[in-house]
Design a protein around this motif. Structure first.
Motif, PDB file in Angstrom:
ATOM      1  N   GLU A 198      -4.280   5.286  -3.616  1.00 38.99           N
ATOM      2  CA  GLU A 198      -4.343   6.627  -4.214  1.00 38.99           C
ATOM      3  C   GLU A 198      -4.933   6.642  -5.624  1.00 38.99           C
ATOM      4  N   ASN A 199      -4.474   5.749  -6.489  1.00 34.68           N
ATOM      5  CA  ASN A 199      -4.970   5.760  -7.869  1.00 34.68           C
ATOM      6  C   ASN A 199      -6.453   5.415  -7.943  1.00 34.68           C
ATOM      7  N   ALA A 243       0.829  -1.197   0.000  1.00 30.98           N
ATOM      8  CA  ALA A 243       0.000   0.000   0.000  1.00 30.98           C
ATOM      9  C   ALA A 243       0.866   1.249   0.000  1.00 30.98           C
ATOM     10  N   THR A 244       2.102   1.110   0.497  1.00 30.13           N
ATOM     11  CA  THR A 244       3.035   2.218   0.495  1.00 30.13           C
ATOM     12  C   THR A 244       3.849   2.254  -0.792  1.00 30.13           C
ATOM     13  N   PRO A 270      -8.562   8.692   4.503  1.00 32.25           N
ATOM     14  CA  PRO A 270      -7.642   9.717   4.996  1.00 32.25           C
ATOM     15  C   PRO A 270      -6.499  10.035   4.045  1.00 32.25           C
ATOM     16  N   GLY A 271      -5.724  11.043   4.456  1.00 31.96           N
ATOM     17  CA  GLY A 271      -4.514  11.389   3.724  1.00 31.96           C
ATOM     18  C   GLY A 271      -4.730  12.473   2.687  1.00 31.96           C
ATOM     19  N   PRO A 272      -3.658  13.084   2.228  1.00 33.39           N
ATOM     20  CA  PRO A 272      -3.762  14.161   1.237  1.00 33.39           C
ATOM     21  C   PRO A 272      -4.348  13.709  -0.086  1.00 33.39           C
ATOM     22  N   GLU A 273      -4.283  12.412  -0.372  1.00 36.51           N
ATOM     23  CA  GLU A 273      -4.906  11.882  -1.584  1.00 36.51           C
ATOM     24  C   GLU A 273      -6.012  10.890  -1.239  1.00 36.51           C
ATOM     25  N   GLY A 274      -6.547  11.044  -0.028  1.00 32.04           N
ATOM     26  CA  GLY A 274      -7.676  10.232   0.390  1.00 32.04           C
ATOM     27  C   GLY A 274      -8.966  10.778  -0.188  1.00 32.04           C
ATOM     28  N   VAL A 275     -10.000   9.984  -0.152  1.00 31.80           N
ATOM     29  CA  VAL A 275     -11.289  10.374  -0.735  1.00 31.80           C
ATOM     30  C   VAL A 275     -11.829  11.655  -0.112  1.00 31.80           C
ATOM     31  N   LEU A 276     -11.681  11.815   1.197  1.00 33.69           N
ATOM     32  CA  LEU A 276     -12.240  13.000   1.861  1.00 33.69           C
ATOM     33  C   LEU A 276     -11.597  14.292   1.357  1.00 33.69           C
ATOM     34  N   MET A 277     -10.262  14.301   1.285  1.00 33.02           N
ATOM     35  CA  MET A 277      -9.575  15.501   0.829  1.00 33.02           C
ATOM     36  C   MET A 277      -9.821  15.752  -0.654  1.00 33.02           C
TER      37      MET A 277
END
Length: 286
Positions: free
Chosen positions: A236-237, A228-229, A265-272
Motif C-alpha cells: 500500500e505505501n 504483506a498483511t 488490486p484492492g482499494p489501495e491498489g494502483v488501479l483504484m
C-alpha cells in the motif's frame, strides 16, 4: 502458517472485481487528464520457464508506447550498494534467540554445506532478508523466466528508454526498515515452511496463470502472518508513492508500466488509486 513465497518471488496478476474495475486480465489502458494513453501490466517476477508466455499483443502494446517503466530501472544492470545488504551496528544474533539461531545453523549445514563458523562468517552481518532469499531459492523450478528481464531486453533492442518507480536501494530498504519482530518472523516462518515451499510456489503460479487476481488478493490478505498483511510498506505505501510519479510521467509521454501484479488490486491498489486521481482505467484482454 504459510510460506511467504507469494510475497517475495511472484508478485502477481489481474483483477476480477474492485470498485468499478471488473476484469480478469493483467493488462490495462490508462488515460490521465491531459496526458497520453499509457498501459500497466501486472507481472510475475519469477515464473517456471515452461509456463512463460509473452503474447505478441502485449509486446506490440509495449512497443507502441514511448517508454518502459518498471519497479526498478534496468533490472539486469541495476546498481546495488553492498552496504544495503549489511546490518548497521547489529549482528544476526540480535534478531534471533539461541533456539532460532540453532535452527538456522542446521539449515545452513544441510542446504549450504556451511558449519556454524562459516555461516556466521558469511551471514553474521547480513540483513535477515538475505538469508530468506537463499531459503526461497530452493523452491524455484530449475528453469525460470522473468517478464521484467524480457521487457528490458526488448526495450533495449528497440532503443526504448527505461525508467523506474524506485531504486534498488529503496526497494531493499523496505525490508531493513521493517520492525525487528517482523523481520525475524519472516525468516523463521519461511524456514518452518520450507517442506511446502515448492508446493506454495506452484499454487501461487497457478492462480497467476488463471488470471484470477481477486482470488490471489483474498488469499494473500487472509494469511494472518503474512508481512504483506501486517506491514503496509510492501504494497500500500509503495502504491501511494508510485501513483503521483506515474501520473507525472504520463503527462509527457505514453508509458508502458510493468510492476508486480500484487500492486494492482484492492482499494489501495494502483488501479483504484489511478482512478481516484482522475485517470480512466480500462482492462484489455490478451
Amino acid at each position: 502458517m504459510k510460506t511467504k513465497l507469494n510475497l517475495l518471488l511472484i508478485l502477481f496478476i489481474s483483477l476480477k472485481s474492485f470498485g468499478q474495475i471488473a476484469t480478469n486480465t493483467m493488462l490495462y489502458e490508462v488515460k490521465s487528464k491531459g496526458g497520453k494513453t499509457s498501459y500497466i501490466y501486472g507481472t510475475m517476477h519469477v515464473i517456471d520457464a515452461e509456463y512463460f508466455n509473452l503474447q505478441k499483443k502485449l509486446v506490440k502494446t509495449m512497443l507502441n508506447t514511448e517508454q518502459l517503466c518498471m519497479e526498478i530501472p534496468g533490472v539486469t544492470s541495476a546498481g546495488l550498494s553492498p552496504d544495503a545488504l549489511k546490518l548497521k551496528g547489529k549482528t544476526l544474533q540480535y534478531f534471533f534467540n539461541t533456539k532460532q539461531m540453532d535452527s538456522l545453523f542446521v539449515w545452513a549445514e544441510t542446504n549450504l554445506l556451511m558449519n556454524k563458523g562459516a555461516f556466521l562468517d558469511n551471514f553474521g552481518e547480513m540483513q535477515p532478508f538475505v538469508i530468506m532469499q537463499f531459503m526461497l531459492q530452493t523452491a524455484l523450478p530449475d528453469r525460470t523466466r522473468s517478464y521484467e528481464k524480457e521487457f528490458e531486453r526488448i526495450a533495449k533492442q528497440n532503443k526504448m528508454p527505461i525508467a523506474g518507480l524506485e531504486s534498488i536501494d529503496e526497494q531493499l530498504s523496505i525490508f531493513s526498515n521493517m520492525p525487528d519482530k517482523i523481520q525475524t518472523m519472516m525468516v523463521m516462518s519461511t524456514l518452518r515452511n520450507m517442506p511446502k515451499a515448492k508446493e506454495e510456489f506452484e499454487k501461487m503460479q497457478s492462480i497467476y496463470l488463471s488470471g484470477d487476481l481477486l482470488k490471489l488478493y483474498e488469499t494473500m490478505k487472509s494469511e494472518k502472518d503474512n508481512p504483506a498483511t501486517s506491514s503496509r510498506d510492501l504494497l500500500e505505501n509503495r502504491n501511494t508513492k508510485w501513483v503521483p510519479k506515474m501520473i507525472e510521467m504520463m503527462r509527457d509521454k505514453s508509458v508502458f508500466f510493468a510492476v508486480g501484479a500484487a500492486h494492482l488490486p484492492g482499494p489501495e491498489g494502483v488501479l483504484m488509486l489511478l482512478e481516484k486521481a482522475g485517470c480512466k482505467v480500462t482492462p484489455i484482454k490478451l
